[in-house]
Design a protein around this motif. Structure first.
Motif, PDB file in Angstrom:
ATOM      1  N   ILE A  90       0.598  -1.287   0.174  1.00  0.00           N
ATOM      2  CA  ILE A  90       0.259  -0.362  -0.559  1.00  0.00           C
ATOM      3  C   ILE A  90       0.910   1.360  -0.304  1.00  0.00           C
ATOM      4  N   LYS A  91       2.162   1.389   0.352  1.00  0.00           N
ATOM      5  CA  LYS A  91       3.007   1.877   0.570  1.00  0.00           C
ATOM      6  C   LYS A  91       3.934   2.631  -0.551  1.00  0.00           C
ATOM      7  N   GLU A  92       3.861   1.336  -1.288  1.00  0.00           N
ATOM      8  CA  GLU A  92       4.487   1.673  -2.345  1.00  0.00           C
ATOM      9  C   GLU A  92       3.263   1.943  -3.345  1.00  0.00           C
ATOM     10  N   LYS A  93       2.628   1.541  -3.580  1.00  0.00           N
ATOM     11  CA  LYS A  93       1.713   2.494  -4.520  1.00  0.00           C
ATOM     12  C   LYS A  93       1.344   4.036  -4.536  1.00  0.00           C
ATOM     13  N   LEU A  94       0.777   3.514  -2.882  1.00  0.00           N
ATOM     14  CA  LEU A  94       0.140   5.308  -2.554  1.00  0.00           C
ATOM     15  C   LEU A  94       1.754   6.248  -3.249  1.00  0.00           C
ATOM     16  N   LYS A  95       2.943   5.873  -2.890  1.00  0.00           N
ATOM     17  CA  LYS A  95       4.014   6.941  -3.125  1.00  0.00           C
ATOM     18  C   LYS A  95       3.867   7.089  -4.535  1.00  0.00           C
ATOM     19  N   ARG A  96       4.216   5.867  -5.853  1.00  0.00           N
ATOM     20  CA  ARG A  96       3.654   6.310  -6.990  1.00  0.00           C
ATOM     21  C   ARG A  96       2.746   7.022  -7.314  1.00  0.00           C
ATOM     22  N   HIS A  97       1.565   7.732  -6.430  1.00  0.00           N
ATOM     23  CA  HIS A  97       0.456   8.306  -7.056  1.00  0.00           C
ATOM     24  C   HIS A  97       0.093   9.586  -6.430  1.00  0.00           C
ATOM     25  N   VAL A  98       0.904   9.844  -4.957  1.00  0.00           N
ATOM     26  CA  VAL A  98       0.338  10.699  -5.096  1.00  0.00           C
ATOM     27  C   VAL A  98       1.769  11.389  -3.832  1.00  0.00           C
ATOM     28  N   GLU A  99       2.385  12.825  -3.842  1.00  0.00           N
ATOM     29  CA  GLU A  99       3.150  13.518  -3.159  1.00  0.00           C
ATOM     30  C   GLU A  99       2.767  13.740  -2.211  1.00  0.00           C
ATOM     31  N   LEU A 100       3.259  13.285  -1.010  1.00  0.00           N
ATOM     32  CA  LEU A 100       2.996  13.403   0.370  1.00  0.00           C
ATOM     33  C   LEU A 100       4.319  14.348   0.881  1.00  0.00           C
ATOM     34  N   GLU A 101       3.906  15.694   2.020  1.00  0.00           N
ATOM     35  CA  GLU A 101       5.094  16.597   2.293  1.00  0.00           C
ATOM     36  C   GLU A 101       6.334  16.269   3.088  1.00  0.00           C
ATOM     37  N   ASN A 102       5.327  14.854   4.073  1.00  0.00           N
ATOM     38  CA  ASN A 102       6.434  14.349   4.395  1.00  0.00           C
ATOM     39  C   ASN A 102       6.287  13.138   4.465  1.00  0.00           C
ATOM     40  N   GLU A 103       7.642  12.415   4.613  1.00  0.00           N
ATOM     41  CA  GLU A 103       8.090  10.517   4.595  1.00  0.00           C
ATOM     42  C   GLU A 103       6.831   9.972   5.405  1.00  0.00           C
ATOM     43  N   ALA A 104       7.146  10.554   6.551  1.00  0.00           N
ATOM     44  CA  ALA A 104       5.884   9.969   7.724  1.00  0.00           C
ATOM     45  C   ALA A 104       4.621   9.532   7.690  1.00  0.00           C
ATOM     46  N   ASP A 105       4.046  10.686   6.463  1.00  0.00           N
ATOM     47  CA  ASP A 105       2.520  10.742   6.309  1.00  0.00           C
ATOM     48  C   ASP A 105       2.395   9.806   5.385  1.00  0.00           C
ATOM     49  N   TYR A 106       3.288   8.697   4.495  1.00  0.00           N
ATOM     50  CA  TYR A 106       2.782   7.387   3.810  1.00  0.00           C
ATOM     51  C   TYR A 106       2.445   6.294   4.802  1.00  0.00           C
ATOM     52  N   THR A 107       3.336   6.646   6.002  1.00  0.00           N
ATOM     53  CA  THR A 107       3.514   5.849   6.976  1.00  0.00           C
ATOM     54  C   THR A 107       1.921   5.966   7.032  1.00  0.00           C
ATOM     55  N   LEU A 108       1.515   6.884   7.978  1.00  0.00           N
ATOM     56  CA  LEU A 108       0.494   7.246   9.080  1.00  0.00           C
ATOM     57  C   LEU A 108      -0.906   6.866   8.155  1.00  0.00           C
ATOM     58  N   LEU A 109      -0.505   7.315   6.384  1.00  0.00           N
ATOM     59  CA  LEU A 109      -2.105   7.483   5.639  1.00  0.00           C
ATOM     60  C   LEU A 109      -1.805   5.452   5.327  1.00  0.00           C
ATOM     61  N   SER A 110      -1.200   4.968   4.937  1.00  0.00           N
ATOM     62  CA  SER A 110      -0.932   3.803   4.898  1.00  0.00           C
ATOM     63  C   SER A 110      -1.456   2.662   6.009  1.00  0.00           C
ATOM     64  N   ALA A 111      -1.117   2.885   6.974  1.00  0.00           N
ATOM     65  CA  ALA A 111      -1.445   2.116   8.185  1.00  0.00           C
ATOM     66  C   ALA A 111      -3.040   3.026   8.256  1.00  0.00           C
ATOM     67  N   TRP A 112      -3.445   4.190   7.942  1.00  0.00           N
ATOM     68  CA  TRP A 112      -4.831   4.759   8.873  1.00  0.00           C
ATOM     69  C   TRP A 112      -5.683   3.484   7.337  1.00  0.00           C
ATOM     70  N   ILE A 113      -5.664   3.647   5.786  1.00  0.00           N
ATOM     71  CA  ILE A 113      -6.370   2.835   4.907  1.00  0.00           C
ATOM     72  C   ILE A 113      -6.176   1.272   5.907  1.00  0.00           C
ATOM     73  N   ILE A 114      -5.437   0.763   6.298  1.00  0.00           N
ATOM     74  CA  ILE A 114      -5.380  -0.707   6.462  1.00  0.00           C
ATOM     75  C   ILE A 114      -6.464  -0.532   8.249  1.00  0.00           C
ATOM     76  N   GLY A 115      -6.518   0.269   8.655  1.00  0.00           N
ATOM     77  CA  GLY A 115      -7.180   0.338   9.359  1.00  0.00           C
ATOM     78  C   GLY A 115      -8.615   0.180   9.778  1.00  0.00           C
ATOM     79  N   THR A 116      -9.265   1.140   8.683  1.00  0.00           N
ATOM     80  CA  THR A 116     -10.632   1.198   7.660  1.00  0.00           C
ATOM     81  C   THR A 116     -10.963  -0.396   7.749  1.00  0.00           C
ATOM     82  N   TYR A 117     -10.278  -1.269   7.573  1.00  0.00           N
ATOM     83  CA  TYR A 117     -10.904  -2.375   7.495  1.00  0.00           C
ATOM     84  C   TYR A 117     -11.335  -3.302   8.982  1.00  0.00           C
ATOM     85  N   PHE A 118     -10.763  -2.639  10.316  1.00  0.00           N
ATOM     86  CA  PHE A 118     -11.017  -3.076  11.079  1.00  0.00           C
ATOM     87  C   PHE A 118     -11.978  -1.419  12.133  1.00  0.00           C
TER      88      PHE A 118
END
Length: 186
Positions: free
Chosen positions: A23-51
């Motif tokens: 998810i993080k790899e695909k996110l980096k390919r399609h979206v440019e976030l301001e901070n590197e940590a935001d890729y981690t955060l957004l990837s974890a948030w996406i996974i969390g939506t399932y739970f």
């Protein structure tokens, strides 16, 4: 069906960490976030939506950036990866139908509309529905001969994209993910 899936070698090779990394790899390919940590955060948030039903509260995501920086692109990524995601207009019926019927992730582009007059009731529901308790919506429903009060559950993951800050009470429930205007063509 499900037991056959468990026998699939590809399925067995996917660890939870591998899913997160993908998810993080695909996110980096399609979206440019301001901070590197935001890729981690957004990837974890996406996974969390399932739970999210497992949690007493689930924070919202606010994609905040200037015009032309990829907010809609980021919301489209969330739409394709978050649990039962629906991009909908800023309205109480859209929220109720998405969340109560699908138990899905509610995504709103152009959330600057929340500052418009007559959005108070909708904002109240959004403000309260980041947590399991207190996230209900009441609605009068006409039955055969009378009116009944029906309650709908509004608790779910929610994502907003806007140029400006969200209203204060809603902003307190959000993790802000800033975007930068990229020179790349996504």
């Amino acid at each position: 069906a499900f037991t056959e899936l468990l026998k699939d070698p590809l399925y067995k090779s996917l660890s939870p960490y591998a899913v997160y990394e993908k998810i993080k790899e695909k996110l980096k390919r399609h979206v440019e976030l301001e901070n590197e940590a935001d890729y981690t955060l957004l990837s974890a948030w996406i996974i969390g939506t399932y739970f999210f039903p497992s949690f007493g509260a689930y924070p919202y995501i606010h994609i905040k950036a200037p015009k032309g920086s990829g907010k809609s692109q980021c919301l489209n990524f969330l739409y394709q990866t978050a649990f039962n995601a629906v991009k909908a207009r800023a309205s109480l019926p859209a929220l109720r139908d998405t969340v109560d019927a699908l138990r899905g992730t509610y995504l709103m582009d152009q959330a600057d509309a929340l500052h418009r007059p007559h959005m108070e009731d909708f904002l109240d529901v959004l403000t309260d529905s980041y947590k399991r308790e207190g996230g209900g919506v009441r609605k009068m429903v006409q039955t055969k001969n009378n009116w009944d009060i029906e309650e709908f559950d509004a608790y779910s993951p929610k994502g907003f994209a806007s140029i400006h800050q969200l209203p204060e009470d809603l902003r307190d429930r959000c993790i802000v993910v800033p975007l930068i205007r990229s020179g790349k063509n996504y």
